[in-house]
Design an enzyme around this catalytic site. Sequence first.
Site, PDB file in Angstrom:
ATOM      1  CB  SER A  31       6.040   3.799   4.449  1.00  0.00           C
ATOM      2  OG  SER A  31       6.733   2.769   4.891  1.00  0.00           O
ATOM      3  CE  LYS A  70       6.244   0.767   0.949  1.00  0.00           C
ATOM      4  NZ  LYS A  70       6.162   1.851   1.433  1.00  0.00           N
TER       5      LYS A  70
END
Length: 776
Positions: free
Chosen positions: A683, A726
């Site tokens: 990511s 996140k």
Amino acid sequence: MKEYYTISEKKLPIIALRGLWLFPNNIQHFEVGREVSLNALNASLLRNSEIFICTQKDPMLENITKEDFYHTGVLASIKQTIKMPNGNIRVLVEAYDRAKIVDFVENDSFLEANVEVMEYDKTKYHPTDKSLTMIRMIISSFESLAEIIKKPLPQDLLGGLLNEEDPSSLIDTIAMLISLNDKDSILLLETLDMDERIELVYKFVIKEIEFLKIKEDIEERTNKEISDTQKEYFLQEQLRQIKMELGEEYDIEDTDDYANRVKKLKLKKDSEEHVLKEINRLSSMNPNNPESTVIRNYIDQVLDIPWNKKSKSSIDLKVAEKVLNDGHFGLEDVKKRILEYLAVKKMTGSLKGPILCLVGPPGVGKTSIARSIADATNRKFVSMRLGGVRDEAEIRGHRKTYIGAMPGRIITQLQKAKKLNPVFLLDEIDKLASDFRGDPASALLEVLDPEQNSEFTDNYIEIPVDLSDVLFITTANSQEQIPDALLDRMEVIRVTSYTDSEKFEIANRYLLPRQLKENGMDKSQFHITRDAIYTIINNYTRESGVRELERNIGKVIRKAVVKIVKDDVKKVVVNNKNLEKFLGSKLVLDDEIPREDTVGVVNGLAWTQVGGVILTIEANVMDGSGKTQLTGKLGDVMKESAMAAISYIRSNQEALGIKGEFYKEKDIHIHVPEGAVPKDGPSAGVTMVTALVSALTGRKVKHDFAMTGEITLTGRVLAIGGVKEKVLAAHRYGINKVFLPKENKRDIQDIDPKIRQKIKFYFTSNVKEILDEVLI
């Protein structure tokens, strides 16, 4: 009364023998030691030496009453007395006739009674042909008896018996020479009919012959089996052979009890036969044999399993909802899914179906959710930690042939619960490992598969245990680490990180009252302000859950207790001004991330097992020969993302405004701070592209942006996981602009609406869109 008896009544002293029977026409020695018996003996000697002798019912009784001995005995005459060194008197008596007590005479010194004496006249008895035949058979059988015992009777005694003309004297003498129990002895004494008495003695002699034959056979077999080292166990071995011959079990303490308890379990036929076979092995085994301990432990373990014991489970959705709400703040989606799960279980009446797997970072309440499910369904709760389990035997147990073998932890936890239908938590299923000792994940397949676990067989127990009524719940920090075969049998419910506001509410409603109670305080003695709690959340913990938050609150309260006890303070108030006096300097500073626009420095977003974090990525370009260096303890996937980022930039160099052949003339260094912490995952791809383009072009990156997404060689941005964690990390650090892959747009619905309103989301499908927005 028969014509060959003359009845008379006499007043006689009584002596009750212990473990000894005396019949008429016999002479017998015995010792007298009790005071009551010595007094009776002396009284008899002072009169005419006649005495009534009977037998005590319980030979262990020392002080007897008239109810403690048989009232039928013999009239005897004392022939000789000898004083023994121990103070007892050895007595020689001759018994004449049968007699029985009519009534007792009051006497404080000894037992005395009026006795009815049945004097036998042999001239008046005329035996029938049957009795004569039986007498001959008795004599013949008695000769056989002497041969069997291999100890010939003295010739004068044997000759006297064979020439005996009086049948009464013959059968009474033989009765004295064979082993009779109390029941047979009193029956023979009370039987006055001569023909019946002859028949009784014949039966007793035949019974004695059969017994001695069996005993002789047992002794022969026993002697063959016993080795030199087993001689000390000779008596136990004889008893074992006797019981085997009679078809009975050898009762080593409680084998009968074992068998009865197993039968009460109502196991399946094969299972019951298996356990009873082990009990039979135990019953025929010497107790001092080490293997008997192994078998006994095995039987105890089997009996400890709650085979037919179940909690009266009931699913009340209103109660379940209340239990979940009372025990957990937030987690609305998780609660809804659990209620749906319980509703289906109630509707179908079956536990078959997917196993729940609660996936989330540490400290978010996965274990307490499982406990709440147990409370809501009125079941016992047990748990098993799987972290670091490498040995399959931890699940299935060891075979009992190994020294120290025990059942696996599935069985031991059921034994602990004492119920066969608990809520069973398998904690940290993603931490399973495997090595040369086997794969515990494979062993769990049978446990968690509803189609198989009704016949779960532990290696130690060896018989199937039905786990179909057990409500299994698993937990994990990372779904990716769960073996695929196990994951296929489970339904994943994500327990996500808490927001700061949720942490505050949890602290205020649950953690603070609990810590006050544990430390002996109440609200009148301690107060912590709202701002101070938020400071602890943001500057002393930075975690997904609330464990560290509770520890810090406990630390503050303990120091407040010291202050109250030591300084005699009535109430302690903690606020932002004095918080550092209780917890020390802040552990997490607000300036950890860039607070100004910088070249080559980008805020990435990452998800770890403790929740979301800001992952700052730095890129630097210097003159060189085209070398690429990656630092920060990066994993293989992250290194590959860096290579993909460089390849994308090279293929789009002109469009990105990068001049020259940088891949030949420049060295590239990509660094991710906190180098001691391992990092991996795809990511960070877009973050690396942004940092490299910034460094190669000299353009600054806006510091108020954060981003996450996987990059392809063509610049496409692919979906990633852990979106909620996140985004919460970005919010914690005060970043209100976040780039996410377009495919993750649906995931922001899991985020608290209050936080969604504070953050501006940019959904992108190509990294060029990110570069155009964040590069200055």
